[in-house]
Every structure is written in C-alpha cells, then in structure tokens.
Design a protein around this motif. Structure first.
Motif, PDB file in Angstrom:
ATOM      1  N   SER A  37     -12.455   8.876  -9.287  1.00 24.83           N
ATOM      2  CA  SER A  37     -13.879   8.646  -9.541  1.00 24.83           C
ATOM      3  C   SER A  37     -14.311   7.199  -9.318  1.00 24.83           C
ATOM      4  CB  SER A  37     -14.239   9.071 -10.965  1.00 24.83           C
ATOM      5  OG  SER A  37     -13.665   8.186 -11.907  1.00 24.83           O
ATOM      6  N   ASP A  38     -13.369   6.285  -9.291  1.00 21.21           N
ATOM      7  CA  ASP A  38     -13.711   4.867  -9.166  1.00 21.21           C
ATOM      8  C   ASP A  38     -13.623   4.415  -7.703  1.00 21.21           C
ATOM      9  OD1 ASP A  38     -13.971   2.175 -10.816  1.00 21.21           O
ATOM     10  OD2 ASP A  38     -12.586   1.852  -9.133  1.00 21.21           O
ATOM     11  N   PRO A  39     -14.669   3.764  -7.179  1.00 18.00           N
ATOM     12  CA  PRO A  39     -14.650   3.344  -5.773  1.00 18.00           C
ATOM     13  C   PRO A  39     -13.546   2.329  -5.436  1.00 18.00           C
ATOM     14  CG  PRO A  39     -16.684   2.607  -6.860  1.00 18.00           C
ATOM     15  CD  PRO A  39     -15.935   3.457  -7.830  1.00 18.00           C
ATOM     16  N   THR A  40     -13.207   1.462  -6.366  1.00 22.23           N
ATOM     17  CA  THR A  40     -12.130   0.496  -6.106  1.00 22.23           C
ATOM     18  C   THR A  40     -10.804   1.225  -5.940  1.00 22.23           C
ATOM     19  OG1 THR A  40     -13.292  -1.232  -7.326  1.00 22.23           O
ATOM     20  CG2 THR A  40     -10.926  -1.543  -6.978  1.00 22.23           C
ATOM     21  N   ARG A  41     -10.552   2.201  -6.784  1.00 24.34           N
ATOM     22  CA  ARG A  41      -9.296   2.955  -6.670  1.00 24.34           C
ATOM     23  C   ARG A  41      -9.257   3.739  -5.359  1.00 24.34           C
ATOM     24  NH1 ARG A  41      -9.825   3.131 -12.571  1.00 24.34           N
ATOM     25  NH2 ARG A  41     -10.963   5.094 -12.528  1.00 24.34           N
ATOM     26  N   ARG A  42     -10.405   4.271  -4.940  1.00 27.04           N
ATOM     27  CA  ARG A  42     -10.435   4.974  -3.651  1.00 27.04           C
ATOM     28  C   ARG A  42     -10.158   3.999  -2.503  1.00 27.04           C
ATOM     29  NH1 ARG A  42     -14.983   7.447  -6.138  1.00 27.04           N
ATOM     30  NH2 ARG A  42     -16.391   6.280  -4.775  1.00 27.04           N
ATOM     31  N   GLU A  43     -10.652   2.775  -2.609  1.00 33.21           N
ATOM     32  CA  GLU A  43     -10.361   1.763  -1.583  1.00 33.21           C
ATOM     33  C   GLU A  43      -8.873   1.429  -1.551  1.00 33.21           C
ATOM     34  OE1 GLU A  43     -12.924  -1.721  -0.978  1.00 33.21           O
ATOM     35  OE2 GLU A  43     -14.306  -0.766  -2.404  1.00 33.21           O
ATOM     36  N   ILE A  44      -8.262   1.357  -2.717  1.00 32.41           N
ATOM     37  CA  ILE A  44      -6.817   1.096  -2.775  1.00 32.41           C
ATOM     38  C   ILE A  44      -6.068   2.237  -2.083  1.00 32.41           C
ATOM     39  CG2 ILE A  44      -4.810   0.930  -4.314  1.00 32.41           C
ATOM     40  CD1 ILE A  44      -6.686  -0.565  -6.308  1.00 32.41           C
ATOM     41  N   LEU A  45      -6.470   3.462  -2.347  1.00 29.75           N
ATOM     42  CA  LEU A  45      -5.830   4.604  -1.688  1.00 29.75           C
ATOM     43  C   LEU A  45      -6.039   4.555  -0.180  1.00 29.75           C
ATOM     44  CD1 LEU A  45      -6.648   7.486  -4.194  1.00 29.75           C
ATOM     45  CD2 LEU A  45      -4.480   6.263  -3.907  1.00 29.75           C
ATOM     46  N   ASP A  46      -7.223   4.131   0.257  1.00 32.09           N
ATOM     47  CA  ASP A  46      -7.470   3.984   1.693  1.00 32.09           C
ATOM     48  C   ASP A  46      -6.518   2.956   2.305  1.00 32.09           C
ATOM     49  OD1 ASP A  46      -9.485   5.882   1.726  1.00 32.09           O
ATOM     50  OD2 ASP A  46     -11.106   4.413   1.565  1.00 32.09           O
ATOM     51  N   LEU A  47      -6.289   1.853   1.598  1.00 37.55           N
ATOM     52  CA  LEU A  47      -5.330   0.856   2.085  1.00 37.55           C
ATOM     53  C   LEU A  47      -3.931   1.452   2.214  1.00 37.55           C
ATOM     54  CD1 LEU A  47      -6.211  -2.314  -0.024  1.00 37.55           C
ATOM     55  CD2 LEU A  47      -6.416  -2.085   2.448  1.00 37.55           C
ATOM     56  N   LEU A  48      -3.544   2.212   1.208  1.00 35.15           N
ATOM     57  CA  LEU A  48      -2.192   2.784   1.193  1.00 35.15           C
ATOM     58  C   LEU A  48      -2.033   3.938   2.179  1.00 35.15           C
ATOM     59  CD1 LEU A  48      -1.465   2.646  -2.638  1.00 35.15           C
ATOM     60  CD2 LEU A  48      -0.685   1.077  -0.839  1.00 35.15           C
ATOM     61  N   ARG A  49      -3.147   4.513   2.592  1.00 33.49           N
ATOM     62  CA  ARG A  49      -3.082   5.586   3.591  1.00 33.49           C
ATOM     63  C   ARG A  49      -2.491   5.049   4.893  1.00 33.49           C
ATOM     64  NH1 ARG A  49      -8.613   7.635   4.405  1.00 33.49           N
ATOM     65  NH2 ARG A  49      -8.771   5.736   5.617  1.00 33.49           N
ATOM     66  N   ASP A  50      -2.728   3.767   5.168  1.00 29.45           N
ATOM     67  CA  ASP A  50      -2.204   3.150   6.384  1.00 29.45           C
ATOM     68  C   ASP A  50      -0.733   2.766   6.273  1.00 29.45           C
ATOM     69  OD1 ASP A  50      -4.739   3.387   7.497  1.00 29.45           O
ATOM     70  OD2 ASP A  50      -5.348   1.389   6.832  1.00 29.45           O
ATOM     71  N   GLY A  51      -0.174   2.881   5.073  1.00 27.08           N
ATOM     72  CA  GLY A  51       1.241   2.576   4.876  1.00 27.08           C
ATOM     73  C   GLY A  51       1.459   1.820   3.578  1.00 27.08           C
ATOM     74  N   PRO A  52       2.715   1.757   3.127  1.00 27.33           N
ATOM     75  CA  PRO A  52       3.038   1.058   1.884  1.00 27.33           C
ATOM     76  C   PRO A  52       2.631  -0.417   1.946  1.00 27.33           C
ATOM     77  CG  PRO A  52       4.906   2.345   2.655  1.00 27.33           C
ATOM     78  CD  PRO A  52       3.898   2.348   3.755  1.00 27.33           C
ATOM     79  N   ARG A  53       2.269  -0.945   0.781  1.00 30.95           N
ATOM     80  CA  ARG A  53       1.864  -2.358   0.688  1.00 30.95           C
ATOM     81  C   ARG A  53       2.411  -2.973  -0.589  1.00 30.95           C
ATOM     82  NH1 ARG A  53      -2.578  -4.055   4.060  1.00 30.95           N
ATOM     83  NH2 ARG A  53      -3.360  -2.274   5.211  1.00 30.95           N
ATOM     84  N   GLN A  54       2.700  -4.255  -0.497  1.00 31.82           N
ATOM     85  CA  GLN A  54       3.108  -4.991  -1.681  1.00 31.82           C
ATOM     86  C   GLN A  54       1.887  -5.161  -2.585  1.00 31.82           C
ATOM     87  OE1 GLN A  54       4.916  -8.736  -0.802  1.00 31.82           O
ATOM     88  NE2 GLN A  54       6.492  -7.831   0.518  1.00 31.82           N
ATOM     89  N   THR A  55       2.150  -5.254  -3.870  1.00 30.25           N
ATOM     90  CA  THR A  55       1.067  -5.440  -4.833  1.00 30.25           C
ATOM     91  C   THR A  55       0.247  -6.677  -4.490  1.00 30.25           C
ATOM     92  OG1 THR A  55       2.355  -4.333  -6.551  1.00 30.25           O
ATOM     93  CG2 THR A  55       0.548  -5.729  -7.283  1.00 30.25           C
ATOM     94  N   THR A  56       0.899  -7.748  -4.069  1.00 29.00           N
ATOM     95  CA  THR A  56       0.193  -8.979  -3.707  1.00 29.00           C
ATOM     96  C   THR A  56      -0.797  -8.736  -2.572  1.00 29.00           C
ATOM     97  OG1 THR A  56       2.115 -10.266  -4.379  1.00 29.00           O
ATOM     98  CG2 THR A  56       0.521 -11.381  -2.977  1.00 29.00           C
ATOM     99  N   GLU A  57      -0.415  -7.927  -1.576  1.00 26.76           N
ATOM    100  CA  GLU A  57      -1.316  -7.612  -0.470  1.00 26.76           C
ATOM    101  C   GLU A  57      -2.559  -6.882  -0.970  1.00 26.76           C
ATOM    102  OE1 GLU A  57       0.545  -6.094   3.351  1.00 26.76           O
ATOM    103  OE2 GLU A  57       2.196  -5.828   1.908  1.00 26.76           O
ATOM    104  N   ILE A  58      -2.355  -5.968  -1.898  1.00 26.95           N
ATOM    105  CA  ILE A  58      -3.484  -5.203  -2.440  1.00 26.95           C
ATOM    106  C   ILE A  58      -4.407  -6.137  -3.216  1.00 26.95           C
ATOM    107  CG2 ILE A  58      -4.155  -3.331  -4.001  1.00 26.95           C
ATOM    108  CD1 ILE A  58      -1.445  -1.989  -3.231  1.00 26.95           C
TER     109      ILE A  58
END
Length: 118
Positions: A13-34
């Motif tokens: 429900s939260d747009p920021t969390r959906r953006e995080i999921l969009d980032l991760l859709r492209d592949g794994p990321r370090q927490t610092t990158e996020i």
C-alpha cells in the motif's frame, strides 16, 4: 486465505515500498544502494520500509560479510494474483472480446454503407 494476505496488501500500500520493489525487480541490491535511491528519507526510514517488506515475505535479505543483499521474492505477489486478479481475468478477456467484435461489426457495416453510396 484473505487474512493471510493482509500483511502483503499492507506492505504494497505504500508508494515508497513499491518503489523499493521496483528497484529489486531489476536484481538484488545492497541496502546501501537502496538507501541512496531515497535521499529524501533517512537510512532508518528506508530500513523500516525494508523490514515491512521482509515481514510480508516480499524481500529476502542475506548477509555477505558486512553487506546485506536484498532480493525480490515474487511468491507473495503470485499469491495475490492467483487469489484476486486471475479470478477477474476471464471476465475482462470476454468483455474485451465482445467490445472488439462489436467494433469490427460496426466498422464492417459502415464500410458496406459507404460502398453502396458510391
């Protein structure tokens, strides 16, 4: 079954969390990158969003030395699709097919009318 998915809906429900999921859709990321992708938020704020996504099962996190690698888990999204979206898929497919057939029939009638007038 629906109750079991409530935490997933809440996480989505939260747009920021959906953006995080969009980032991760492209592949794994370090927490610092996020964290760097959200300069308007504190590191703590991003971490809270990641915790919510983890609790919902949408993100898996593994440690590699001092780094934490986050990756998308699509299984909960697939559960939502199977439970909610797929049930309406046939309805919308049939509705769109009827609209297409109606438009084609109308176009055909208009074409025949034009040919008769010429």
């Amino acid at each position: 079954m629906a109750k079991n998915l409530d935490h997933i809906w809440k996480a989505l429900s939260d747009p920021t969390r959906r953006e995080i999921l969009d980032l991760l859709r492209d592949g794994p990321r370090q927490t610092t990158e996020i964290v760097e992708k959200f300069p308007q938020l504190s590191r703590f704020g991003v971490m809270k969003h990641l915790d919510t996504l983890r609790e919902a099962g949408l993100v898996h996190t593994r440690s590699e030395g001092r780094c934490r690698i986050n990756s998308l888990n699509v299984t909960p999204i697939r559960q939502i699709t199977e439970r909610w979206i797929s049930k309406y898929e046939a309805y919308w497919t049939n509705t769109l097919l009827r609209v297409k057939e109606s438009a084609e029939a109308s176009a055909s009638e208009n074409s025949e009318s034009s040919t008769k007038r010429a």
